[in-house]
Write an enzyme that holds these catalytic residues in place. Structure first.
Site, PDB file in Angstrom:
ATOM      1  N   HIS A 175       0.837  -1.205   0.000  1.00 23.80           N
ATOM      2  CA  HIS A 175       0.000   0.000   0.000  1.00 23.80           C
ATOM      3  C   HIS A 175       0.876   1.261   0.000  1.00 23.80           C
ATOM      4  O   HIS A 175       0.623   2.211  -0.742  1.00 23.80           O
ATOM      5  CB  HIS A 175      -0.930  -0.033   1.219  1.00 23.80           C
ATOM      6  CG  HIS A 175      -1.923   1.069   1.224  1.00 23.80           C
ATOM      7  ND1 HIS A 175      -1.936   2.062   2.167  1.00 23.80           N
ATOM      8  CD2 HIS A 175      -2.937   1.357   0.364  1.00 23.80           C
ATOM      9  CE1 HIS A 175      -2.928   2.897   1.897  1.00 23.80           C
ATOM     10  NE2 HIS A 175      -3.553   2.501   0.812  1.00 23.80           N
ATOM     11  N   HIS A 203      -8.008  -0.236  -4.553  1.00 26.01           N
ATOM     12  CA  HIS A 203      -8.606  -0.254  -3.216  1.00 26.01           C
ATOM     13  C   HIS A 203      -9.854  -1.140  -3.176  1.00 26.01           C
ATOM     14  O   HIS A 203     -10.116  -1.811  -2.178  1.00 26.01           O
ATOM     15  CB  HIS A 203      -8.899   1.168  -2.747  1.00 26.01           C
ATOM     16  CG  HIS A 203      -7.649   1.954  -2.450  1.00 26.01           C
ATOM     17  ND1 HIS A 203      -6.983   2.694  -3.402  1.00 26.01           N
ATOM     18  CD2 HIS A 203      -6.917   2.077  -1.311  1.00 26.01           C
ATOM     19  CE1 HIS A 203      -5.916   3.246  -2.856  1.00 26.01           C
ATOM     20  NE2 HIS A 203      -5.840   2.890  -1.594  1.00 26.01           N
ATOM     21  N   GLU A 310     -10.458  11.020  -4.508  1.00 27.96           N
ATOM     22  CA  GLU A 310      -9.221  10.756  -3.743  1.00 27.96           C
ATOM     23  C   GLU A 310      -8.786  11.911  -2.868  1.00 27.96           C
ATOM     24  O   GLU A 310      -8.522  11.628  -1.680  1.00 27.96           O
ATOM     25  CB  GLU A 310      -8.078  10.341  -4.687  1.00 27.96           C
ATOM     26  CG  GLU A 310      -6.816   9.999  -3.886  1.00 27.96           C
ATOM     27  CD  GLU A 310      -5.657   9.512  -4.733  1.00 27.96           C
ATOM     28  OE1 GLU A 310      -5.711   9.595  -5.973  1.00 27.96           O
ATOM     29  OE2 GLU A 310      -4.676   9.059  -4.123  1.00 27.96           O
TER      30      GLU A 310
HETATM   31 CU1  CUO Z   1      -4.695   3.908  -0.164  1.00 21.08          CU
HETATM   32 CU2  CUO Z   1      -7.032   5.555   1.459  1.00 21.08          CU
HETATM   33  O1  CUO Z   1      -5.373   4.631   1.527  1.00 21.08           O
HETATM   34  O2  CUO Z   1      -5.905   5.412  -0.240  1.00 21.08           O
END
Ligand code: CUO
Length: 645
Positions: A175, A203, A310
């Site tokens: 991540h 995600h 985002e």
């Molecule tokens: Cu990867 Cu919220 O964590 O975008």
């Protein structure tokens, strides 16, 4: 490019992430004349959060500056100067982003973040123990049974059942890395091809995988965190410290409420603003268009919606649509000390290297994902023409563990994994330790027996076909078969590959180890030190210069854990015509990362064919009408904890 040059670059890369010693005073002329003006704003020792605009802007200035330098030697010299002035977190992040995006560093790998910054990945208790043990037994061989295993909770917390999954160091490393490959501030002011869509898809797949684990563990699927006036039922105590071990990441007790954050008086984050921006995003989803700053309208697509939610610098209008996702991370990180009166470090949600550990990460991201689902529900379902490929017929598909003959049963197990954290950039040098003393920490990791897909396809002509493979749990929390309307959100991409079909019968054997969603196992710091760049091999990326070869899901987590008696999943395989899916006939790339400096190779929507409403009742109803699809139930059996605890 000669072998020796590449080797020296690999060693430069490791040296960039060597011990962070007390900084020499920054050369004043360098700061004034060379670095962009906002560099050095975030003080040393502060925790860097890429979700905070000011931090992200400073980091972007650094990496854009480092990427823009023509000569490699100048780049190297400037990294060293940056080290003298930058906040530690910004330095690690920005130098990594620059390394990943310069054209003269290709094929040289970053060291694993869980080795150079282990305090973001291992509990403070484990690190303390490891340091003490190393002092007592320098150079001792690792007996993993002798290393204690520290946990962040107990069985009194139901969420603790999946702590092993959320806290997996390589999921968290993935991540952190993904957000370096796709920084929301863009590279040189621009985001990449389909970056907004990839934000949604990568995600979404994390949530689908987590939900499969939840069903296997007897838990309900993740509830989206949508009503911000209600308490957050889940608590979490990360047991992690900052880079130097000076302060703990905040623990969040159960039933905390989201609150306005005034920690930065010049840039407060308000829950009411989040509500406002969320409602504007709903306006856009409902009407099908955004309103840009110049009042012109712009179509809502999955890519533009990803950018708006985002929010990346490609957001259609940040004043109107805000930065709902990023600010949500920040608010959740500050929930226990929103006005900063206790000078708390903040929770793990504030850092991409640590956020996934917290159950609220998945609740937050399911809320985000629901916005994308609402948008996709407005699209017409795929037509037969979109789905069919009558030139071929998938006659049979099954999976089997390599070296086993049993069909459609896959196996997982829990294993010990021991990591040497002596390369911690911020580990206090121990005056008693001899050099190269390993400092060993043990964690549990799931793993599986490598397996293969055996696929038989009859084709009436030679063609290049894309083979798309997914699995999803077959049953819901109560053991009832999942209708396709719900199950489609649970489909996990397992692989996508291109195969040259011949006329007639084609027997394809595809190994799980080369899946397009995974990356090769991380090389450790010491393996990188000894790596012979230029040799072709499984762990070598020089042959894949256009791939984000370090970007992908950890290979050991490819399969959900399943259950002891065998958890049933539906395996789905679909063949499509690659010459129309990928007009440029690109390498398929990696599913969650795409290709470096190229368009995303597959022109189909990410998640196709499950990303839109489906009017079939079950997966078998869906596949029955198409010769280019196949579905079959398989079982994933968890064979137990092979660890020493
Ligand atoms: Cu990867 Cu919220 O964590 O975008």
């Amino acid at each position: 490019m000669s072998l020796s040059i590449m080797n020296s670059k690999q060693s430069d890369c490791l040296s960039f992430f060597s011990k962070f010693e007390a900084p020499a005073p920054a050369p004043a002329a360098f700061i004034r004349e060379v670095l962009p003006t906002n560099i050095g704003r975030l003080a040393r020792g502060e925790h860097f959060s890429v979700f905070k605009r000011e931090h992200a802007e400073e980091a972007a200035s650094v990496y854009n500056f480092l990427i823009s330098i023509d000569s490699y030697d100048d780049f190297k010299a400037n990294v060293e100067k940056c080290r003298a002035v930058l906040n530690e977190g910004i330095y690690m992040y920005a130098v990594s982003v620059a390394w990943l995006h310069r054209s003269d560093t290709v094929g040289n790998l970053l060291p694993p973040s869980w080795q150079i910054n282990p305090k973001s990945y291992f509990s403070s208790e484990a690190i303390l123990h490891a340091k003490r043990a190393a002092r007592r037994r320098p150079n001792a061989l690792v007996d993993s049974a002798s290393l204690p295993l520290f946990t962040t909770g107990t069985v009194r917390d139901t969420e603790f059942k999946l702590a092993w999954w959320r806290e997996d160091i390589m999921i968290n490393g993935h991540h952190y890395h993904w957000h370096q490959v796709y920084p929301w501030m863009g590279i040189d002011g621009k985001t990449k091809d389909r970056e907004g869509e990839l934000f949604y898809y990568m995600h979404q797949q994390m949530i689908a995988r987590y939900d499969a684990e939840r069903l296997g563990a007897g838990l309900l699927r993740v509830e989206p965190y949508v009503d911000w006036s209600r308490p957050i039922q889940e608590g979490y105590n990360p047991h992690l410290t900052d880079y130097y071990g000076a302060y703990q990441f905040s623990a969040r007790p159960v039933d905390m409420f989201l609150a306005d954050s005034w920690q930065d008086p010049d840039d407060p984050s308000l829950v009411s603003q989040q509500t406002y921006h969320y409602n504007r995003l709903l306006d856009a989803v409902n009407t099908g268009h955004f309103i840009k700053a110049d009042m012109k309208s712009m179509d809502v697509t999955i890519d533009s919606l990803g950018a708006a939610v985002e929010a990346s610098i490609s957001s259609p209008n940040m004043a109107l649509y805000g930065s709902v996702h990023n600010i949500g991370h920040d608010l959740l990180a500050q929930v226990t000390d929103p006005d900063g009166r206790y000078q708390s470090a903040g929770g793990v949600m504030g850092d991409t290297a640590t956020a996934v550990r917290d159950p609220i990460f998945f609740r937050w991201h399911k809320f985000i994902d629901n916005l994308f689902v609402l948008h996709k529900l407005n699209l017409e379902p795929y037509t037969e023409k979109d789905l069919a490929l009558d030139d071929l017929n998938i006659k049979s598909v099954y999976v089997k563990v390599k070296k086993s003959e049993e069909q459609n049963v896959l196996t997982t197990r829990m294993e010990d994994f021991v990591v040497d954290i002596s390369h911690d950039m911020f580990l206090d040098p121990d005056p008693q330790a001899s050099p190269n003393t390993p400092v060993n920490v043990k964690v549990k990791q799931i793993n599986h027996d490598h397996f293969e897909y055996i696929i038989t396809i009859e084709s009436i002509k030679a063609m290049k076909a894309a083979i798309r493979i997914f699995i999803a749990p077959s049953f819901d929390e109560h053991g009832s078969p999942l209708p396709l309307s719900s199950q489609r959100r649970l489909f996990i991409e397992m692989d996508k590959f291109v195969h040259n079909l011949q006329t007639g019968t084609n027997n394809i054997t595809r190994s799980s180890t080369v899946s397009s969603v995974v990356k090769p196992t991380d090389l450790t710091y010491d393996q990188l030190k000894n790596r012979k760049v230029g040799q072709k091999g499984e762990d070598d990326c020089t042959c894949l210069a256009d791939r984000y070869c370090e970007c992908g899901w950890p290979e050991h987590m490819l399969l959900p854990r399943g259950t002891g008696s065998g958890m049933q999943f539906d395996l789905f395989v679909m063949a499509t015509d690659w010459s129309s899916d990928s007009p440029d006939n690109l390498d398929r790339g990696t599913s969650y990362c795409g290709l470096k400096n190229e368009k995303y190779p597959d022109s189909r929507s990410m998640g196709f064919p499950f990303d839109r409403k489906m009017e079939y009742k079950t997966i078998d109803d869906f596949t029955a009408g198409f010769s280019n699809m196949y579905s079959t139930p398989i079982k994933i059996k968890y064979t137990g904890d092979k660890t020493s605890h």
